[in-house]
Enzyme design. Structure first.
Site, PDB file in Angstrom:
ATOM      1  N   ASP A  49      59.117  37.788  68.875  1.00 38.63           N
ATOM      2  CA  ASP A  49      58.280  38.695  69.688  1.00 38.63           C
ATOM      3  C   ASP A  49      57.232  37.838  70.396  1.00 38.63           C
ATOM      4  O   ASP A  49      57.083  36.655  70.078  1.00 38.63           O
ATOM      5  CB  ASP A  49      57.589  39.748  68.782  1.00 38.63           C
ATOM      6  N   GLY A  88      56.355  52.248  76.368  1.00 40.65           N
ATOM      7  CA  GLY A  88      55.302  53.120  75.870  1.00 40.65           C
ATOM      8  C   GLY A  88      55.648  54.565  76.139  1.00 40.65           C
ATOM      9  O   GLY A  88      56.747  54.864  76.594  1.00 40.65           O
ATOM     10  N   ALA A 144      66.653  57.762  75.772  1.00 42.77           N
ATOM     11  CA  ALA A 144      66.985  59.069  76.359  1.00 42.77           C
ATOM     12  C   ALA A 144      66.485  59.155  77.803  1.00 42.77           C
ATOM     13  O   ALA A 144      66.912  60.052  78.541  1.00 42.77           O
ATOM     14  CB  ALA A 144      66.363  60.171  75.522  1.00 42.77           C
ATOM     15  N   TYR A 169      61.677  52.560  84.102  1.00 41.39           N
ATOM     16  CA  TYR A 169      62.035  52.277  82.708  1.00 41.39           C
ATOM     17  C   TYR A 169      63.463  52.770  82.411  1.00 41.39           C
ATOM     18  O   TYR A 169      64.272  52.055  81.817  1.00 41.39           O
ATOM     19  CB  TYR A 169      61.005  52.977  81.808  1.00 41.39           C
ATOM     20  N   ASN A 220      62.697  59.797  71.342  1.00 43.31           N
ATOM     21  CA  ASN A 220      61.314  59.791  70.824  1.00 43.31           C
ATOM     22  C   ASN A 220      61.196  59.552  69.310  1.00 43.31           C
ATOM     23  O   ASN A 220      61.204  60.470  68.497  1.00 43.31           O
ATOM     24  CB  ASN A 220      60.602  61.094  71.212  1.00 43.31           C
ATOM     25  N   ALA A 230      53.655  61.103  72.146  1.00 45.47           N
ATOM     26  CA  ALA A 230      52.972  62.355  71.790  1.00 45.47           C
ATOM     27  C   ALA A 230      52.684  62.498  70.288  1.00 45.47           C
ATOM     28  O   ALA A 230      51.558  62.866  69.923  1.00 45.47           O
ATOM     29  CB  ALA A 230      53.766  63.547  72.317  1.00 45.47           C
ATOM     30  N   ARG A 265      63.636  68.040  76.591  1.00 45.43           N
ATOM     31  CA  ARG A 265      64.656  67.028  76.244  1.00 45.43           C
ATOM     32  C   ARG A 265      65.054  67.204  74.784  1.00 45.43           C
ATOM     33  O   ARG A 265      64.205  67.331  73.913  1.00 45.43           O
ATOM     34  CB  ARG A 265      64.099  65.626  76.462  1.00 45.43           C
TER      35      ARG A 265
END
Ligand code: NAD
Ligand code: GDD
Length: 326
Positions: A33, A76, A117, A147, A176, A191, A283
């Site tokens: 990373d 993000g 997704a 993205y 998510n 969220a 979604r």
């Protein structure tokens, strides 16, 4: 002997959890990373700090390994991916093109790519009461934001590398993912973490309301990170080379998410709806193929996942703000 694997993005949320799982399973693991994990140590046998936009670094990252789990990305939640299109497309295209080509040159056998997704067409996600998305719904293509476009192109790259060069590629499309040790503030949070942070801050400050972007009637499904890393691992072991949804298929609105977190926190809040980036209106994941291929489905309920996440974030919020607020 178990294969020697590299996890790119091992300093990030899912990558860090994946390293832990692979070590529990007895693998020799290299983490790579541009940063170390922020909220815990890494369990990797070795950890290389490398910028994977740079070709030579991708050669180092994949040197001598049998398998690559490719999780590194500039990513993000809605607040981030709707405001950094050029940076995200540039960074992620370089990371993914260079990492896959370096893996091929280094003779890597298996390569798992983490898509999103966000590759699904926006025209299928205009209603809060959305039809769950099946893998074949990806075309005709109309991904969300730069993205999503980059993720779709990198999916194609994986399929072509498998067809043309014989490297076994696997493609996970995440819906998510949330859980402890994930980003919870400073703009990249999604969220679930944002709502946990807002409610724990309100509780700490004895405030009665929290801001929520939009009317809160937009819907999503949320998948707990332990289920996500189990699915990643099983997909890598499988012989399925096409994109596969990895997510939960329980659709809830953001207002319902707020109510669930508020109940877990045992703290009532009023939602104050403000303007903010909303992404698609609804979604959800169709998990038919996930079940067919892996003979498995996510195990952790949303309530249990949120409970674990909320109390971790509440602790982080207290660590960060307690001194400031007292
Ligand atoms: P994360 O941001 O926590 O982890 C990504 C990691 O990649 C970070 O630690 C970051 O430092 C690293 N990285 C960024 N640029 C780099 C570079 N140039 N060189 C080396 N490392 C670099 O995100 P995450 O939630 O753990 O996501 C992991 C993967 O899953 C990503 O590819 C992401 O796009 C994908 N994904 C995640 C979700 C989700 O809900 N979390 C949804 C869809 C797709
Ligand atoms: N992040 C965030 N923060 N979202 C909020 C907030 C808040 O304070 N308040 C309301 N929301 C709403 C957003 O407006 C959006 O409609 C919904 O919650 C979900 O937002 P995110 O969790 O940020 O993103 P997403 O679900 O639209 O997309 C995420 O998941 C994709 C995969 O399913 C992102 O992380 C994408 O990068 C990822 O690919």
């Amino acid at each position: 002997m178990k294969p020697f694997v590299v996890v790119t993005g091992a300093g990030g949320f899912i990558g860090n959890h994946l390293v832990t799982l692979l070590k529990e399973k007895g693998y020799q693991v290299r983490g790579v990373d541009i940063k170390f994990p922020e909220y815990s140590d890494s369990k990797a046998d070795e950890f290389l700090i490398l910028d994977l936009r740079i070709w030579e670094n991708c050669l180092k990252a994949t040197d001598g390994v049998d398998q690559v789990y490719a999780l590194a990305a500039d990513m993000g939640g809605m607040g981030y991916i709707t405001t950094h299109h050029a940076e995200i497309l540039y960074n992620n295209a370089l990371i993914n093109f260079h990492t896959l080509e370096a893996a091929r040159i280094n003779g890597v056998k298996r390569y798992l790519y983490t898509s999103s997704a966000c590759i699904y067409p926006e025209y299928l996600q205009t209603d809060a009461n959305v039809t769950p998305l099946k893998e074949e719904d990806a075309y005709p293509a109309a991904p969300q934001d730069a993205y999503g476009w980059e993720k779709l192109i990198s999916e194609r790259l994986c399929e072509h590398y498998r067809e043309d060069y014989g490297i076994e590629t696997r493609i996970a499309r995440f819906h998510n993912i949330f859980g402890p040790l994930g980003t919870w503030d400073e703009g990249r949070e999604k969220a679930p973490a944002a709502i946990c942070r807002k409610i724990s801050l309100a509780k700490l400050n004895q405030e009665s309301s929290i801001p929520v972007w939009g009317d809160g009637e937009q819907t999503r499904s949320f998948c707990y990170v332990d289920d996500c890393v189990t699915a990643i691992y099983e997909l890598m072991q499988s012989d399925y080379p096409h994109p596969l949804n990895i997510g939960q298929d329980r659709l809830i609105s953001i207002n319902q998410l707020v109510n669930m977190v508020s109940e877990i926190a045992n703290y009532e809040v009023i939602t104050h709806h403000i303007e903010g980036p909303q992404g698609v209106r609804g979604r959800n994941s169709d998990n038919t193929r996930l079940y067919e291929i892996l003979k498995w489905q996510p195990q952790i309920s949303l309530e249990e996942g949120l409970r674990r996440t909320y109390f971790w974030i509440e602790q982080e919020v207290r660590k960060k703000y307690a001194g400031v607020l007292s």
